[in-house]
Motif scaffolding. Structure first.
Motif, PDB file in Angstrom:
ATOM      1  N   ILE A   1       0.856  -1.188   0.000  1.00  0.00           N
ATOM      2  CA  ILE A   1       0.000   0.000   0.000  1.00  0.00           C
ATOM      3  C   ILE A   1       0.888   1.231   0.000  1.00  0.00           C
ATOM      4  N   LYS A   2       0.689   2.103  -0.979  1.00  0.00           N
ATOM      5  CA  LYS A   2       1.492   3.316  -1.106  1.00  0.00           C
ATOM      6  C   LYS A   2       0.734   4.515  -0.543  1.00  0.00           C
ATOM      7  N   SER A   3       1.465   5.616  -0.352  1.00  0.00           N
ATOM      8  CA  SER A   3       0.862   6.869   0.110  1.00  0.00           C
ATOM      9  C   SER A   3       0.518   7.741  -1.091  1.00  0.00           C
ATOM     10  N   LYS A   4      -0.315   8.732  -0.862  1.00  0.00           N
ATOM     11  CA  LYS A   4      -0.680   9.647  -1.940  1.00  0.00           C
ATOM     12  C   LYS A   4       0.541  10.398  -2.459  1.00  0.00           C
ATOM     13  N   SER A   5       1.438  10.766  -1.550  1.00  0.00           N
ATOM     14  CA  SER A   5       2.631  11.494  -1.998  1.00  0.00           C
ATOM     15  C   SER A   5       3.527  10.626  -2.876  1.00  0.00           C
ATOM     16  N   GLN A   6       3.538   9.314  -2.627  1.00  0.00           N
ATOM     17  CA  GLN A   6       4.306   8.423  -3.487  1.00  0.00           C
ATOM     18  C   GLN A   6       3.699   8.345  -4.878  1.00  0.00           C
ATOM     19  N   ILE A   7       2.396   8.492  -4.983  1.00  0.00           N
ATOM     20  CA  ILE A   7       1.728   8.438  -6.283  1.00  0.00           C
ATOM     21  C   ILE A   7       1.820   9.784  -7.003  1.00  0.00           C
ATOM     22  N   TYR A   8       1.428  10.849  -6.333  1.00  0.00           N
ATOM     23  CA  TYR A   8       1.395  12.158  -6.977  1.00  0.00           C
ATOM     24  C   TYR A   8       2.692  12.949  -6.809  1.00  0.00           C
ATOM     25  N   GLY A   9       3.499  12.548  -5.873  1.00  0.00           N
ATOM     26  CA  GLY A   9       4.689  13.324  -5.560  1.00  0.00           C
ATOM     27  C   GLY A   9       4.395  14.365  -4.509  1.00  0.00           C
ATOM     28  N   ASP A  10       5.358  14.672  -3.658  1.00  0.00           N
ATOM     29  CA  ASP A  10       5.184  15.654  -2.594  1.00  0.00           C
ATOM     30  C   ASP A  10       5.213  17.062  -3.182  1.00  0.00           C
ATOM     31  N   PRO A  11       4.347  17.960  -2.702  1.00  0.00           N
ATOM     32  CA  PRO A  11       4.481  19.367  -3.091  1.00  0.00           C
ATOM     33  C   PRO A  11       5.757  19.935  -2.496  1.00  0.00           C
TER      34      PRO A  11
END
Length: 838
Positions: A495-505
């Motif tokens: 299970i990945k995090s949203k930041s891993q998918i979209y990238g951190d701002p």
């Protein structure tokens, strides 16, 4: 056209010239017998039968003798002298690596194919590289050694007379010394040796016969004798010194011979005294010979494996301990407690040998034992014994082992069963027990739930479907259908995090900060927050802060802020909230940033290091240093500067690269010259090669000198171009007035000469003997102390260096050149003629 073809052919010529498995014990036994019978049928002759006492190996061969000699030599090297050295210097001695003996080389271990597990893959490790599913690693196999022999090679077990403890059953004889002590009504003590006639003398009562009596019997006899004359006394009888006896230890032992041993010594004491059997000697057939007859046979395995010495026979003077050659041997390997090579006796079974090895380990496959057997010296056969039922256990007890057998106990597979793995954005990632009907939701709940920010639209489920591959299944767990996806054994859920998918701002900060670079954009993060995180440098411009903001579909905009106001009033109207992708630039205050230092050396009144203010010139610094001394040689002033040094390095690198290319080019054309020209030109190339090496070696010696001719005390006026602005790191050296000039290069005697006013360069050259034959008389250079270079005809001043270059003269033997060309052309014409005749 014909001529053209001929010349083309000539060109071509010139170019070419240069380039058991079983159901019951009886069935297994019958299989082995059948294999044995089949292998012996059809042969011209059968090997001679051997008795049960004989061995298939000839232990009298030279190799066995050599092995015994090596063993003896090794023990001697580790003997008393070595022990004494270790005791004196207090340092432990390293044990020599033990060589494999004859028997051990027969059973040399090969790599087992059992440790390969194709289930292992890179998916079986966590984020830190730690294995989730245990991997079976192939360790380097250890060579199996013969059991029991190393115990006799320990020098710490060497015995002396004082090391034998007395017991009441010890039988006395002539030579034993007793101490009898009396107290009470009789106060006395007697220390006497038992005489050759077997009597022991006590002065108050006379001689008492004690030979052949035990120590406890001797005390009773003495007490009874004393009781006839005395009453109310106590008695203590002790053995002070024990007699010794001579014992022979022969056969296959490391140190055969005769030994003086205490009278109560056993066969074990005799073996320790001789350093034990060699590896071609038996541990199970050790004879005691007395008066020419064998009176007992000793089996050391009872002592080594069970600690039992009940079978020992007490030695007598003149006895011989004889170690026979080793008998039949069997190897036991795998998941047993003591894998080794064991000596066997007639009639022993697989079960007996497994007991020798300490039994099987907890990781052993308890349903399979493999027997590898040599059949009649012609081939090997393998029989698997299944021990899962009563018949298999009976088989282990009934199958008799033979000489050369190898027994292998298989380990269980290292693969772990009944688990699933969850990785990534959960509270407790790791391995969990698998239960039938388990779903992804059950696994997430077991891992204490998801972390905030977990990406639910797609998780990855890696499922094992063959031994060397997995399949990946993507699951949407934002709904109940995905959460209720059933799991299988060995599944890995990631299970990945949203930041891993979209990238951190992110936001960035550059310029006069200590920690420039990218930062994660936090919630409600202001420009002042990022500046505080990046930490301003000392010379940051606090009046100007620029924020570059990217606008989707438009050109970036630039926001200007007052940094001082921002820092004094953070999170107010003067501050701004940052957006994803913002770049902050902190400018440098150029007025206060740069510190300039110059160092003065030599003939100034106050040499040292000076700080130069912005725009301060060389004359200002010299004035602050008190000016020049009377001995200042201004014409030779040396000014070095870091920026000039960097430029020199860049230029030298360019020259060096160009010269290397030209050198390679000239080398490639060397073959086109004649022999004489080649020889001369090779001399030139050798000189150029050496020059290149010297230039390359001096690349780091650049000083960054600036040519500066001060000419006079007042040469640095305000409007004089030589009155340059000081840069940080400058260094000015004012030397003293020189008294000589120097000549180098193509002169007969390179030397220094005292300067005389009115002489030119040619005058000084004549004074050192004139030019050399190779001097280039038309090019004479004068190197001035300030760094300038003048040609011949220029006036010579103190401190100048006169340099006369030399030239290499290449003589070409034109006759030889044309002879070579003629020979080449003749060969070419001959070739053309042959071509025309074809």
């Amino acid at each position: 056209m014909r001529n053209v073809i001929k010349w083309v052919l000539i060109g071509v010529v010139l170019l070419n010239s240069t380039t058991l498995n079983a159901q019951s014990a009886s069935l297994i036994q019958s299989q082995l017998e059948a294999l044995l019978n089949n292998s012996s049928q059809g042969t011209a002759s059968k090997p001679p039968a051997q008795s049960s006492e004989s061995s298939m190996f000839n232990f009298k061969n030279p190799e066995a003798t050599q092995n015994q000699a090596e063993a003896e030599s090794e023990l001697e090297d580790q003997g008393d002298n070595k022990n004494k050295k270790s005791e004196s210097d207090g340092k432990p001695l390293l044990k020599k690596p033990q060589k494999l003996g004859l028997i051990e080389r027969i059973f040399k271990v090969e790599k087992s194919p059992l440790s390969f597990d194709p289930f292992i893959s890179s998916l079986n490790v966590d984020e830190d590289g730690v294995s989730i599913i245990p991997e079976v690693l192939e360790d380097e196999p250890e060579e199996l050694t013969q059991f029991g022999y190393d115990i006799f090679q320990r020098r710490s077990l060497r015995l002396s007379l004082e090391q034998f403890t007395m017991d009441p059953t010890y039988i006395l004889g002539p030579g034993d010394k007793l101490a009898a002590t009396f107290w009470g009504s009789l106060e006395s003590s007697v220390t006497e040796e038992i005489k050759k006639d077997g009597t022991f003398l006590i002065p108050v009562i006379g001689s008492i016969y004690l030979a052949g009596k035990t120590l406890s019997e001797a005390q009773s006899i003495i007490r009874s004798s004393l009781a006839k004359k005395f009453v109310n006394f106590e008695l203590s009888v002790n053995l002070v010194t024990m007699r010794s006896m001579n014992i022979f230890v022969l056969g296959d032992v490391v140190s055969p011979g005769n030994f003086d041993l205490p009278a109560n010594a056993s066969i074990l004491h005799a073996l320790y005294a001789s350093n034990g059997p060699t590896k071609v000697g038996s541990l199970r057939n050790i004879n005691i010979i007395r008066k020419g007859k064998r009176i007992s046979r000793f089996d050391l395995y009872d002592y080594l494996l069970r600690g039992s010495a009940n079978q020992e026979v007490r030695l007598q003077a003149g006895d011989t301990v004889f170690v026979e050659p080793i008998g039949k041997v069997v190897k036991v390997d795998g998941e047993v407690k003591r894998p080794a090579i064991y000596e066997i006796k007639q009639g022993e079974s697989i079960n007996d040998v497994l007991e020798f090895s300490g039994g099987v380990g907890v990781t052993a496959v308890r349903h399979k034992v493999q027997l590898d057997r040599i059949i009649a010296g012609t081939k090997r056969t393998v029989v698997d014994v299944s021990t899962g039922d009563k018949s298999g256990i009976e088989a282990l007890q009934s199958i008799k082992v033979q000489d050369g057998d190898s027994i292998l106990v298989y380990p269980i597979l290292e693969r772990v069963h009944n688990f699933v793995v969850i990785k990534g954005f959960v509270e407790r990632p790791g391995r969990y027990a698998y239960q039938s009907g388990m779903t992804i939701k059950d696994l997430i709940d077991t891992a204490e739930g998801l972390k905030k920010g977990a990406y639910l639209k797609r998780i990855e489920l890696f499922r094992h479907f063959t031994d060397d591959q997995r399949e990946v299944v993507s699951v949407d767990i934002s709904n109940d259908a995905g959460l209720n996806t059933p799991l299988s054994e060995w599944d890995i859920v990631t299970i990945k995090s949203k930041s891993q998918i979209y990238g951190d701002p992110i936001v960035q900060v550059h310029g006069a900060v200590k920690q420039p670079g990218e930062y994660k954009l936090l919630k409600n993060m202001y420009a002042s927050d990022l500046v505080f995180l990046a930490q301003l440098k000392r010379f940051a411009n606090t009046r100007l802060l620029e924020v570059e903001r990217k606008m989707e579909g438009h050109q970036p905009i630039l926001i200007t802020l007052d940094l001082h106001d921002l820092l004094e009033n953070p999170h107010t109207e003067s501050d701004i909230l940052l957006h994803d992708g913002d770049n902050i630039f902190v400018r440098v205050d150029s007025q206060s940033l740069e510190e300039r230092y110059i160092e003065l050396e030599g003939e100034v009144k106050f040499p040292g290091k000076y700080m130069a203010r912005d725009g301060e010139s060389l004359s200002d610094i010299i004035s602050r240093a008190g000016g020049y001394t009377n001995n200042a040689f201004l014409h030779g002033a040396i000014l070095t500067r870091e920026s000039a040094r960097l430029n020199e390095t860049i230029g030298q690198n360019k020259v060096l690269e160009d010269e290397k290319k030209r050198f390679v080019y000239d080398q490639s054309h060397l073959s086109g010259l004649g022999q004489d020209s080649q020889t001369a030109y090779q001399v030139v190339l050798a000189s150029r090669r050496e020059a290149l090496r010297m230039l390359e070696s001096r690349m780091g010696d650049n000083r960054g000198r600036i040519v500066l001719d001060l000419e006079s005390q007042n040469s640095l006026s305000v409007d004089n171009p030589k009155n340059i602005i000081v840069e940080n790191g400058d260094k000015l050296i004012i030397p003293t007035v020189p008294q000589a000039i120097t000549l180098i290069g193509g002169v007969q005697n390179s030397n220094s000469i005292i300067f005389e006013k009115g002489l030119d360069a040619n005058d000084y050259i004549r004074r050192v003997g004139g030019f050399t034959p190779y001097a280039d008389k038309g090019r004479v250079y004068i190197f001035k102390p300030n760094g300038e270079v003048a040609s011949n005809g220029h006036s010579v001043n103190p401190g100048d260096i006169i340099y006369v270059p030399e030239e290499v003269k290449i003589s070409v033997n034109w006759l030889q050149f044309f002879t070579n060309i003629t020979s080449i052309l003749t060969n070419a014409v001959t070739t053309i003629t042959l071509v025309e005749r074809l």
